[in-house]
Design an enzyme around this catalytic site. Structure first.
Site, short mmCIF file in Angstrom:
data_model
loop_
_atom_site.label_atom_id
_atom_site.label_comp_id
_atom_site.label_asym_id
_atom_site.label_seq_id
_atom_site.Cartn_x
_atom_site.Cartn_y
_atom_site.Cartn_z
N LYS A 183 69.28 7.50 -116.51
CA LYS A 183 69.61 6.16 -117.03
C LYS A 183 68.48 5.64 -117.91
O LYS A 183 67.35 5.42 -117.43
CB LYS A 183 69.81 5.16 -115.88
CG LYS A 183 70.31 3.82 -116.43
CD LYS A 183 70.18 2.70 -115.45
CE LYS A 183 68.94 1.86 -115.64
NZ LYS A 183 68.90 1.07 -116.86
N GLY A 235 58.55 2.98 -114.44
CA GLY A 235 58.85 1.57 -114.64
C GLY A 235 57.84 0.72 -113.90
O GLY A 235 56.71 1.14 -113.66
N THR A 237 55.89 -1.51 -110.99
CA THR A 237 55.49 -1.24 -109.62
C THR A 237 56.46 -1.90 -108.64
O THR A 237 56.78 -1.33 -107.59
CB THR A 237 54.03 -1.71 -109.40
OG1 THR A 237 53.19 -0.92 -110.26
CG2 THR A 237 53.57 -1.53 -107.97
N GLY A 240 59.48 0.23 -108.44
CA GLY A 240 59.04 1.48 -107.81
C GLY A 240 58.96 1.36 -106.30
O GLY A 240 59.38 2.25 -105.56
N GLU A 257 56.09 6.86 -111.63
CA GLU A 257 55.08 6.55 -112.65
C GLU A 257 55.19 5.05 -112.90
O GLU A 257 56.17 4.59 -113.47
CB GLU A 257 55.37 7.30 -113.96
CG GLU A 257 55.32 8.80 -113.84
CD GLU A 257 53.91 9.36 -113.82
OE1 GLU A 257 52.94 8.58 -113.87
OE2 GLU A 257 53.80 10.60 -113.74
N CYS A 291 51.99 1.76 -120.46
CA CYS A 291 51.54 1.66 -119.06
C CYS A 291 50.05 1.98 -118.94
O CYS A 291 49.37 1.43 -118.09
CB CYS A 291 52.35 2.60 -118.18
SG CYS A 291 52.45 4.24 -118.85
N GLU A 388 49.38 -6.82 -115.16
CA GLU A 388 49.77 -6.11 -116.37
C GLU A 388 50.51 -7.09 -117.29
O GLU A 388 51.53 -7.64 -116.91
CB GLU A 388 50.71 -4.98 -115.96
CG GLU A 388 50.94 -3.97 -117.02
CD GLU A 388 51.77 -2.82 -116.51
OE1 GLU A 388 52.65 -3.04 -115.66
OE2 GLU A 388 51.55 -1.69 -116.97
P1 TAP Z 1 61.47 -1.86 -114.80
O1 TAP Z 1 62.04 -3.20 -114.82
O2 TAP Z 1 60.92 -1.35 -113.53
O3 TAP Z 1 62.62 -0.90 -115.35
C1 TAP Z 1 62.50 0.50 -115.44
C2 TAP Z 1 63.87 1.10 -115.33
O4 TAP Z 1 64.37 0.89 -114.00
C3 TAP Z 1 64.91 0.51 -116.27
O5 TAP Z 1 65.82 1.52 -116.66
C4 TAP Z 1 65.58 -0.51 -115.37
O6 TAP Z 1 66.86 -0.91 -115.78
C5 TAP Z 1 65.63 0.24 -114.06
N1 TAP Z 1 65.78 -0.59 -112.88
C6 TAP Z 1 65.60 -1.93 -112.74
N2 TAP Z 1 65.82 -2.30 -111.46
C7 TAP Z 1 66.13 -1.17 -110.78
C8 TAP Z 1 66.45 -0.90 -109.41
N3 TAP Z 1 66.48 -1.85 -108.50
N4 TAP Z 1 66.71 0.38 -109.05
C9 TAP Z 1 66.67 1.37 -109.96
N5 TAP Z 1 66.38 1.18 -111.25
C10 TAP Z 1 66.10 -0.07 -111.66
O7 TAP Z 1 60.30 -1.68 -115.83
P2 TAP Z 1 60.34 -1.98 -117.38
O8 TAP Z 1 60.22 -3.44 -117.58
O9 TAP Z 1 61.51 -1.31 -117.99
O10 TAP Z 1 59.03 -1.20 -117.88
C11 TAP Z 1 57.80 -1.78 -117.82
C12 TAP Z 1 56.98 -1.23 -116.66
O11 TAP Z 1 57.02 0.19 -116.62
C13 TAP Z 1 55.54 -1.57 -116.79
O12 TAP Z 1 55.04 -2.03 -115.57
C14 TAP Z 1 54.87 -0.26 -117.17
O13 TAP Z 1 53.54 -0.13 -116.84
C15 TAP Z 1 55.73 0.73 -116.50
N6 TAP Z 1 55.66 2.02 -117.19
C16 TAP Z 1 54.97 3.02 -116.61
C17 TAP Z 1 54.84 4.23 -117.24
C18 TAP Z 1 54.08 5.32 -116.58
S1 TAP Z 1 54.16 6.76 -117.22
N7 TAP Z 1 53.35 5.11 -115.53
C19 TAP Z 1 55.45 4.44 -118.47
C20 TAP Z 1 56.15 3.40 -119.05
C21 TAP Z 1 56.26 2.18 -118.38
P3 TAP Z 1 66.98 -2.10 -116.84
O14 TAP Z 1 66.80 -1.45 -118.14
O15 TAP Z 1 68.31 -2.69 -116.72
O16 TAP Z 1 65.91 -3.09 -116.51
#
Ligand code: TAP
Length: 480
Positions: A183, A235, A237, A240, A257, A291, A388
Site C-alpha cells: 500500500k 512511516g 513511530t 509503527g 523503519e 526520516c 521530528e
Molecule cells: P504514517 O502516517 O505513519 O504513514 C505511513 C504509511 O502507513 C502510509 O501509507 C499510511 O497511510 C499508513 N498508515 C497510517 N495509519 C496506519 C495504520 N493504522 N495501520 C497501517 N498503516 C497505516 O507516516 P507518514 O506521515 O506517511 O510518513 C512520515 C513518517 O515516516 C516520518 O515520521 C518519517 O520519519 C517516517 N519515515 C521513515 C523512514 C525510514 S526509512 N525510517 C522513511 C520514510 C519516512 P496514509 O497514506 O493514508 O496515511
C-alpha cells in the site's frame, strides 16, 4: 533573495500518459475497488491529478489471496535465477520509463524534478539491479543453508520517497522469493500505479505483486490479515507502535523503519564550505521530508557564527517554486496536514525562545509551501530539538567538546542517522563509534546505496533495509 516566483512548466507534464482514474492492481490486472475513490492532487497547485481507488477490507482479502496463489503455484517454485531475470527486467524498464516516473513523482509528491530525476529514480533502478543479483545467491544471505521465503509480505510505505520506498521493499522481497501486497501512501499513489504497469510490461506472473491504494485503514487491513506472513512498514513511530501491537503474538515477521532526529555534528576543524553544503543537503533535500534528515545541527561553539552566516547566505541562493522546473531547489510540502504540522512546531520553537530566521522568498499563492527556516539558540529541551518536524526546518545547538557533542547527539528517543564533519579521521571514527545511530555519514550526508544496510536504533525501528541484511529480513530464520 534569489527565489523565483512559481511558474508552471506544463511541457514537462506532457510526457506523462496518465489515466484519469486508477483501479487497484490485483492478480496482474487493474480492477475496480469495492470502496470509494479519492483524488490525488498536486501539492504545488492543489489541482487534481487523477482519481484513485480506495481499497476496502474485501479488496485487501482479494489481493492477499492472489499473492498467496502466486506464491504457492508460481513464485516459490521458480528458481532464484529466473526470479532474478524478472528483477533485472523491472530495473531496465524503470530506466526506460525514468523521465515519466520522475515527472509523476514530482507532480504527486512536490519534490524538485532534479531530485526525482537524479536521485529517486536512479536509486529505484539500482535497488532492483542489486537485488536481482542476489536472487540466485540466497545461501550467502546470512539466513542459513537453503533459506526459505516467509510467503506473503504485506508492505506499507510513506509519501516522502514513494517509488524509492516501494523499491526498498519490493526488490528484496521478490529476490528472496516472497510475493507482495503493497500500500502506497494516500497522498502519493501515482508512481506505484505506474510501477504496476511496468510489472505488466515485464510479464511478472499475476499476483506476485499487488498494489492496493487507500488510506491508513487499508494499511491496517494488510497488517492484521491472517494470511500475511511478513509485515514491513516505513512511516511514523506512532503508527509503527500500533502495528507492532497488532503483529505481537501472531508469528508474523516484522520490520519497522520509523522516524528520526539526526544530529549533524560540525567540528571546528571541518572544511567549512563543504560542511555548509552538507548541512543544506542534510535538512533541505526533499523539503526535509526525510526520516534521516540532519534536522539538528550541532556546531562547535567557536565556529557557530561563521557557519550560520555562511548557511544563511547559501540558503538565500536556493530557488523555491515549481517542482517541475529543473532550476528548483525547494519544492512543495506534500500535504496541507504536513504543512500545518511544520507551522505548528515552528511556532512552538519561537514560543519556547529559539531565534527564527526564514529565507526571503516569494511563496506561491496556491499549494503548500514553507520557506527554508533556521532556529538558533535551541535548547535540548525545546520541542523542535526533540520532535521530528519532517520539513525544511533546522534546529541549531552548540557544543564545546567531542564528549558534549556525543551526549547531545544521543539525547533523543530516535537513532536512525548522524553526520560528522571533521578533518581528523581518528576523531570521526572515535565519535562514530559512540553514536547510537544506524547510519553515520562522515563529511557527507544523505548518501544511499543498495549494498549498504539502513535502519535504526530505539524509536527509529528495527530490522535493516538494503544490503544482505535487507535480504535476510525477507527470509525465514533471520533476525527480522
Ligand atoms: P504514517 O502516517 O505513519 O504513514 C505511513 C504509511 O502507513 C502510509 O501509507 C499510511 O497511510 C499508513 N498508515 C497510517 N495509519 C496506519 C495504520 N493504522 N495501520 C497501517 N498503516 C497505516 O507516516 P507518514 O506521515 O506517511 O510518513 C512520515 C513518517 O515516516 C516520518 O515520521 C518519517 O520519519 C517516517 N519515515 C521513515 C523512514 C525510514 S526509512 N525510517 C522513511 C520514510 C519516512 P496514509 O497514506 O493514508 O496515511
Amino acid at each position: 533573495m534569489g527565489f523565483l516566483e512559481y511558474a508552471p512548466a506544463p511541457e514537462s507534464r506532457s510526457i506523462l500518459a496518465l489515466k484519469d482514474e486508477y483501479g487497484l492492481f490485483i492478480d496482474g490486472a487493474f480492477v475496480e475497488g469495492r470502496g470509494a475513490s479519492f483524488a490525488t492532487i498536486s501539492p504545488a497547485d492543489e489541482s487534481r491529478i487523477a482519481t484513485v481507488a480506495h481499497a476496502s477490507d474485501e479488496d485487501v482479502d482479494l489481493a492477499v489471496a492472489a499473492a498467496r496463489r502466486a506464491y504457492t503455484k508460481v513464485w516459490s517454485k521458480m528458481s532464484g535465477r529466473d526470479r532474478g531475470k524478472y528483477l533485472f527486467r523491472i530495473a531496465r524498464l524503470v530506466l526506460e520509463r525514468a523521465r515519466e516516473l520522475a515527472v509523476a513523482e514530482s507532480l504527486d509528491n512536490g519534490k524538485p524534478i532534479k531530485e526525482s530525476r537524479d536521485v529517486d529514480v536512479p536509486l529505484v533502478a539500482s535497488w532492483f539491479f542489486y537485488y536481482a543479483g542476489w536472487a540466485d545467491k540466497l545461501d550467502y544471505a546470512g539466513a542459513g543453508v537453503n533459506p526459505k521465503a516467509h510467503g506473503v509480505a504485506g508492505q506499507v510505505i510513506p509519501w516522502n520517497f514513494p517509488l524509492l520506498m516501494l523499491a526498498w521493499k519490493v526488490a528484496p522481497a521478490l529476490a528472496a522469493g516472497n510475493t507482495v501486497v503493497l500500500k502506497p501512501a494516500e497522498t502519493t499513489p501515482l508512481t506505484a500505479l505506474i510501477f504496476a504497469e511496468i510489472l505488466q510490461q515485464a510479464d511478472l506472473p499475476a499476483g506476485v505483486v499487488n498494489i492496493v491504494t487507500g488510506a491508513g485503514s487499508t494499511g491496517a487491513a494488510i497488517v492484521r490479515h491472517p494470511d500475511v506472513d511478513k509485515v514491513a512498514f516505513t512511516g511514523s513511530t506512532g503508527v509503527g507502535r500500533e502495528i507492532a501491537r497488532t503483529v505481537a503474538g501472531t508469528g508474523k515477521a516484522l520490520t519497522l523503519e520509523l522516524g528520526g532526529k539526526a544530529a549533524n555534528i560540525v567540528f571546528d576543524d571541518a572544511p567549512i564550505d563543504q560542511a555548509v553544503e552538507g548541512i543544506v543537503n542534510g535538512i533541505f533535500f526533499n523539503q526535509g521530508h526525510v526520516c534521516c534528515a540532519g534536522s539538528r545541527l550541532l556546531v562547535q561553539e567557536s565556529i557557530h557564527d561563521e557557519v550560520i552566516d555562511r548557511l544563511k547566505s547559501r540558503l538565500s541562493t536556493l530557488r523555491l517554486g515549481d517542482p517541475l522546473d529543473k532550476n528548483t531547489d525547494i519544492g512543495a510540502i506534500n500535504s496541507a496536514e504536513q504543512l500545518a504540522r511544520i507551522r505548528e512546531l515552528s511556532q512552538i520553537g519561537e514560543d519556547e525562545g529559539a531565534v527564527r530566521w526564514t529565507a526571503d522568498c516569494v511563496i506561491p499563492e496556491k499549494g503548500f509551501w514553507f520557506a527554508p527556516t533556521i532556529f538558533t539558540g535551541v535548547e535540548a529541551s525545546h520541542r523542535i530539538a526533540r520532535e521530528e518536524v519532517f520539513g525544511p526546518v533546522l534546529s541549531v545547538l552548540t557544543f564545546r567538546t567531542p564528549a558534549e557533542a556525543i551526549a547531545k547527539a544521543n539525547n533523543t528517543p530516535y537513532g536512525l542517522s548522524a553526520g560528522i564533519w571533521s578533518d581528523k579521521g581518528s576523531r570521526i571514527l572515535a565519535v562514530a563509534d559512540r553514536l547510537r545511530a544506524g547510519v553515520v555519514w562522515a563529511n557527507t550526508f544523505n548518501r544511499f546505496d543498495p549494498s549498504s544496510p539502513f535502519g535504526g536504533y530505539k524509536e527509529s525501528g528495527y530490522g535493516r533495509e538494503g544490503g544482505k541484511q535487507g535480504l535476510a529480513a525477507y527470509l525465514k530464520g533471520s533476525a527480522a
